[in-house]
Design a protein around this motif. Structure first.
Motif, mmCIF file in Angstrom:
data_model
loop_
_atom_site.group_PDB
_atom_site.id
_atom_site.type_symbol
_atom_site.label_atom_id
_atom_site.label_comp_id
_atom_site.label_asym_id
_atom_site.label_seq_id
_atom_site.Cartn_x
_atom_site.Cartn_y
_atom_site.Cartn_z
ATOM 1 N N GLU A 1 0.828 -1.203 0.000
ATOM 2 C CA GLU A 1 0.000 0.000 0.000
ATOM 3 C C GLU A 1 0.863 1.253 0.000
ATOM 4 O O GLU A 1 0.530 2.258 -0.621
ATOM 5 C CB GLU A 1 -0.945 0.022 1.212
ATOM 6 C CG GLU A 1 -1.971 -1.081 1.214
ATOM 7 C CD GLU A 1 -1.462 -2.355 1.878
ATOM 8 O OE1 GLU A 1 -0.359 -2.329 2.469
ATOM 9 O OE2 GLU A 1 -2.147 -3.376 1.781
ATOM 10 N N LYS A 2 1.996 1.187 0.705
ATOM 11 C CA LYS A 2 2.925 2.316 0.751
ATOM 12 C C LYS A 2 3.525 2.565 -0.631
ATOM 13 O O LYS A 2 3.749 3.714 -1.021
ATOM 14 C CB LYS A 2 4.017 2.045 1.779
ATOM 15 C CG LYS A 2 4.970 3.174 1.978
ATOM 16 C CD LYS A 2 4.309 4.357 2.636
ATOM 17 C CE LYS A 2 5.343 5.434 2.923
ATOM 18 N NZ LYS A 2 4.737 6.648 3.428
ATOM 19 N N SER A 3 3.747 1.507 -1.383
ATOM 20 C CA SER A 3 4.279 1.632 -2.731
ATOM 21 C C SER A 3 3.300 2.405 -3.620
ATOM 22 O O SER A 3 3.705 3.296 -4.376
ATOM 23 C CB SER A 3 4.545 0.246 -3.321
ATOM 24 O OG SER A 3 5.066 0.333 -4.605
ATOM 25 N N ARG B 1 2.727 -4.774 -9.326
ATOM 26 C CA ARG B 1 3.060 -5.817 -8.350
ATOM 27 C C ARG B 1 2.518 -5.450 -6.978
ATOM 28 O O ARG B 1 1.992 -6.299 -6.259
ATOM 29 C CB ARG B 1 4.563 -6.009 -8.268
ATOM 30 C CG ARG B 1 4.943 -7.058 -7.225
ATOM 31 C CD ARG B 1 6.398 -7.098 -6.938
ATOM 32 N NE ARG B 1 7.163 -7.315 -8.151
ATOM 33 C CZ ARG B 1 8.476 -7.291 -8.198
ATOM 34 N NH1 ARG B 1 9.166 -7.024 -7.113
ATOM 35 N NH2 ARG B 1 9.109 -7.507 -9.315
ATOM 36 N N ALA B 2 2.630 -4.184 -6.621
ATOM 37 C CA ALA B 2 2.103 -3.732 -5.336
ATOM 38 C C ALA B 2 0.593 -3.870 -5.279
ATOM 39 O O ALA B 2 0.043 -4.292 -4.263
ATOM 40 C CB ALA B 2 2.517 -2.281 -5.088
ATOM 41 N N TYR C 1 -7.344 -4.513 -6.992
ATOM 42 C CA TYR C 1 -7.414 -4.723 -8.433
ATOM 43 C C TYR C 1 -8.044 -3.547 -9.156
ATOM 44 O O TYR C 1 -7.755 -3.314 -10.320
ATOM 45 C CB TYR C 1 -8.156 -6.018 -8.724
ATOM 46 C CG TYR C 1 -7.455 -7.206 -8.096
ATOM 47 C CD1 TYR C 1 -6.203 -7.594 -8.542
ATOM 48 C CD2 TYR C 1 -8.035 -7.906 -7.048
ATOM 49 C CE1 TYR C 1 -5.536 -8.657 -7.966
ATOM 50 C CE2 TYR C 1 -7.386 -8.971 -6.465
ATOM 51 C CZ TYR C 1 -6.131 -9.341 -6.930
ATOM 52 O OH TYR C 1 -5.467 -10.375 -6.351
ATOM 53 N N GLY C 2 -8.871 -2.780 -8.476
ATOM 54 C CA GLY C 2 -9.442 -1.582 -9.085
ATOM 55 C C GLY C 2 -8.363 -0.560 -9.398
ATOM 56 O O GLY C 2 -8.371 0.068 -10.453
ATOM 57 N N GLU C 3 -7.415 -0.409 -8.476
ATOM 58 C CA GLU C 3 -6.304 0.497 -8.720
ATOM 59 C C GLU C 3 -5.416 -0.036 -9.834
ATOM 60 O O GLU C 3 -4.870 0.737 -10.609
ATOM 61 C CB GLU C 3 -5.486 0.701 -7.446
ATOM 62 C CG GLU C 3 -6.183 1.564 -6.424
ATOM 63 C CD GLU C 3 -5.333 1.801 -5.194
ATOM 64 O OE1 GLU C 3 -4.206 1.302 -5.116
ATOM 65 O OE2 GLU C 3 -5.831 2.510 -4.306
#
Length: 67
Positions: free
Chosen positions: A23-25, A49-50, A57-59
């Motif tokens: 999530e930070k990535s 990959r992040a 998956y929406g992002e």
């Protein structure tokens, strides 16, 4: 770092995407975009990959649209 370029962003984003903090990535990618640094061919696979690691998956679909 006083001035970040695409290489430093890719290293930081890549390390977070490989670690337990995907999530930070994604958050760092968005910060990079807001700082007017353009992603390159190495940035998008790191962010995808992040997204896969975090289950967002929406992002991932949104990032594919950026490519």
């Amino acid at each position: 770092m006083p001035q970040r370029n695409i290489y430093s962003w890719n290293i930081i984003i890549g390390e977070f995407s490989r670690s337990n903090f995907p999530e930070k990535s994604v958050e760092l990618f968005l910060q990079m975009r807001n700082s007017y640094v353009r992603p390159d061919a190495f940035t998008f696979p790191l962010v995808l990959r992040a997204c896969a690691g975090s289950g967002k998956y929406g992002e991932a679909v949104w990032f594919m649209g950026c490519v």
